[in-house]
Scaffold this active site. Structure first.
Site, PDB file in Angstrom:
ATOM      1  N   ASP A 181       0.857  -1.190   0.000  1.00 51.74           N
ATOM      2  CA  ASP A 181       0.000   0.000   0.000  1.00 51.74           C
ATOM      3  C   ASP A 181       0.890   1.235   0.000  1.00 51.74           C
ATOM      4  O   ASP A 181       2.061   1.175   0.383  1.00 51.74           O
ATOM      5  CB  ASP A 181      -0.924   0.026   1.223  1.00 51.74           C
ATOM      6  CG  ASP A 181      -1.895   1.196   1.164  1.00 51.74           C
ATOM      7  OD1 ASP A 181      -2.421   1.485   0.077  1.00 51.74           O
ATOM      8  OD2 ASP A 181      -2.097   1.862   2.200  1.00 51.74           O
ATOM      9  N   SER A 182       0.306   2.352  -0.395  1.00 52.87           N
ATOM     10  CA  SER A 182       1.032   3.614  -0.321  1.00 52.87           C
ATOM     11  C   SER A 182       1.403   3.923   1.131  1.00 52.87           C
ATOM     12  O   SER A 182       2.371   4.635   1.382  1.00 52.87           O
ATOM     13  CB  SER A 182       0.147   4.728  -0.872  1.00 52.87           C
ATOM     14  OG  SER A 182      -1.102   4.706  -0.203  1.00 52.87           O
ATOM     15  N   CYS A 242      -4.052  -1.425  -2.492  1.00 58.33           N
ATOM     16  CA  CYS A 242      -4.235   0.023  -2.577  1.00 58.33           C
ATOM     17  C   CYS A 242      -5.041   0.270  -3.839  1.00 58.33           C
ATOM     18  O   CYS A 242      -4.649  -0.163  -4.931  1.00 58.33           O
ATOM     19  CB  CYS A 242      -2.859   0.695  -2.678  1.00 58.33           C
ATOM     20  SG  CYS A 242      -2.921   2.467  -3.022  1.00 58.33           S
ATOM     21  N   GLU A 297      -6.082   9.071   9.082  1.00 57.81           N
ATOM     22  CA  GLU A 297      -4.678   9.052   9.516  1.00 57.81           C
ATOM     23  C   GLU A 297      -4.421  10.005  10.673  1.00 57.81           C
ATOM     24  O   GLU A 297      -3.488   9.821  11.439  1.00 57.81           O
ATOM     25  CB  GLU A 297      -3.768   9.355   8.326  1.00 57.81           C
ATOM     26  CG  GLU A 297      -3.911   8.269   7.286  1.00 57.81           C
ATOM     27  CD  GLU A 297      -2.687   8.032   6.439  1.00 57.81           C
ATOM     28  OE1 GLU A 297      -1.774   8.865   6.441  1.00 57.81           O
ATOM     29  OE2 GLU A 297      -2.664   6.988   5.759  1.00 57.81           O
ATOM     30  N   CYS A 312     -11.553   2.553  -1.248  1.00 59.38           N
ATOM     31  CA  CYS A 312     -10.306   3.073  -0.679  1.00 59.38           C
ATOM     32  C   CYS A 312     -10.071   2.335   0.629  1.00 59.38           C
ATOM     33  O   CYS A 312     -11.011   2.125   1.407  1.00 59.38           O
ATOM     34  CB  CYS A 312     -10.408   4.571  -0.431  1.00 59.38           C
ATOM     35  SG  CYS A 312      -8.959   5.242   0.416  1.00 59.38           S
ATOM     36  N   HIS A 328      -8.863   3.103   3.403  1.00 62.31           N
ATOM     37  CA  HIS A 328      -9.100   3.774   4.689  1.00 62.31           C
ATOM     38  C   HIS A 328     -10.577   3.859   5.079  1.00 62.31           C
ATOM     39  O   HIS A 328     -10.903   4.048   6.243  1.00 62.31           O
ATOM     40  CB  HIS A 328      -8.565   5.205   4.638  1.00 62.31           C
ATOM     41  CG  HIS A 328      -7.079   5.317   4.640  1.00 62.31           C
ATOM     42  ND1 HIS A 328      -6.290   4.708   3.704  1.00 62.31           N
ATOM     43  CD2 HIS A 328      -6.238   5.965   5.474  1.00 62.31           C
ATOM     44  CE1 HIS A 328      -5.019   4.994   3.949  1.00 62.31           C
ATOM     45  NE2 HIS A 328      -4.958   5.754   5.021  1.00 62.31           N
TER      46      HIS A 328
HETATM   47  N1  DGL Z   1      -4.439   3.344  -0.015  1.00 60.77           N
HETATM   48  C1  DGL Z   1      -4.996   4.350  -0.873  1.00 60.77           C
HETATM   49  C2  DGL Z   1      -6.175   3.786  -1.666  1.00 60.77           C
HETATM   50  O1  DGL Z   1      -6.740   2.758  -1.353  1.00 60.77           O
HETATM   51  C3  DGL Z   1      -5.424   5.570  -0.099  1.00 60.77           C
HETATM   52  C4  DGL Z   1      -4.272   6.376   0.447  1.00 60.77           C
HETATM   53  C5  DGL Z   1      -3.520   7.175  -0.586  1.00 60.77           C
HETATM   54  O2  DGL Z   1      -4.083   8.106  -1.188  1.00 60.77           O
HETATM   55  O3  DGL Z   1      -2.345   6.875  -0.785  1.00 60.77           O
HETATM   56  O4  DGL Z   1      -6.561   4.396  -2.636  1.00 60.77           O
END
Ligand code: DGL
Length: 282
Positions: A16-17, A79, A164, A198, A200
């Site tokens: 993930d990012s 992600c 976050e 997403c 989150h």
């Molecule tokens: N993990 C990213 C997603 O699912 C969200 C966080 C980001 O923007 O890096 O799109």
């Protein structure tokens, strides 16, 4: 095969990012605790949500190559932004050249598969980052799998920072949640199935549900991605037998390991030890 990637067996890679992919890893580990996992968060360059196609692709490819150096036979891009902007190019352009016997999977297709069996009105909503929404990846996958559904999408750029910064269960988050729920329902009032596209957003689940009419089903992707991964490994024993199974998980970040371990507690119900790594020099 690239000579750097000569290890034949290894853990399943989860990318993930930043932290969000931990919501997906958590579901995968619950369903398949016997496997080994290595998680990588590219926190030094997160968030990916507003970044260009080219940069998300470049960063994600670097991450995939890093996982291959760790020996991973299979990498899950946990992600949505990376799945939307990089997965197809990596699968079609890079994998056949750098590591034809390894696999990279994403989270959009397994989520898109679900909605045809849920919606009754035929109207589906997708919430995601700016990057995911602009890419129209959900629309493309859903149209392919379930032609004829009407899809509306809404970018919710404030939601990742809310999570976050640990504001996701505070009253201040209500405004930002309601703003985007109202907006997507204005685009299409017949939506009865809403995808949280997403990593989150499941943390905002209570507030999202509270802002929606009761007939709308909210689809969080973690559990389903885990089920599809289990099914994939059943159907691909040649990959499965190369995934090591010692019930171990290791965690890496490109930023501060202390900060990662502390923030991870929002997403994972366990304490973890995290190591720092560099991925842009592979
Ligand atoms: N993990 C990213 C997603 O699912 C969200 C966080 C980001 O923007 O890096 O799109």
């Amino acid at each position: 095969m690239n000579s750097t990637f000569n290890q034949k067996v290894g853990p399943i890679g989860v990318f993930d990012s930043g932290y969000g992919g931990l919501t997906i890893l958590s579901e995968i580990k619950t369903l398949m605790p016997q496997y080994d996992y290595v998680y990588l968060g590219d926190n030094a360059r997160a968030p990916y949500g507003n970044r260009s196609f080219e940069l998300v692709y470049e960063f994600t490819l670097q991450a995939v190559e890093w996982f291959f150096v760790q020996g991973c036979p299979l990498v899950v891009l946990a992600c949505n932004t990376a799945s939307a902007k990089a997965l197809r190019s990596i699968q079609q352009k890079n994998l056949p050249v750098i590591a034809p016997s390894r696999r990279v999977l994403g989270v959009i297709r397994p989520t898109a598969e679900l909605v045809g069996g849920i919606t009754k009105s035929g109207h589906v909503g997708v919430l995601g980052t700016v990057g995911t929404v602009q890419s129209q990846s959900y629309e493309m996958e859903i149209n392919k799998l379930h032609p004829g559904l009407t899809i509306a999408a809404e970018a919710c750029p404030m939601w990742v920072p809310l999570v976050e910064n640990r504001e996701y269960d505070k009253p201040g988050a209500d405004y930002f949640v309601k703003q985007h729920i109202d907006s997507i329902l204005q685009k299409d009032a017949k939506i009865d199935t809403l995808i949280l596209g997403c990593t989150h957003y499941p943390l905002l689940m209570d507030k999202i549900k509270a802002s929606l009419p009761e007939n709308v089903t909210v689809v969080a992707q973690g559990k389903h991605v885990a089920e599809r991964l289990q099914d994939y490994l059943r159907r691909h024993p040649e990959i499965d037998e190369r995934c090591t199974k010692n019930r171990r998980a290791t965690y890496f970040t490109t930023e501060s390991p202390e900060k990662f371990a502390e923030q991870a507690s929002i997403f994972l119900k366990e304490n973890i030890r995290t190591q720092k790594t560099v991925i842009d020099n592979i």
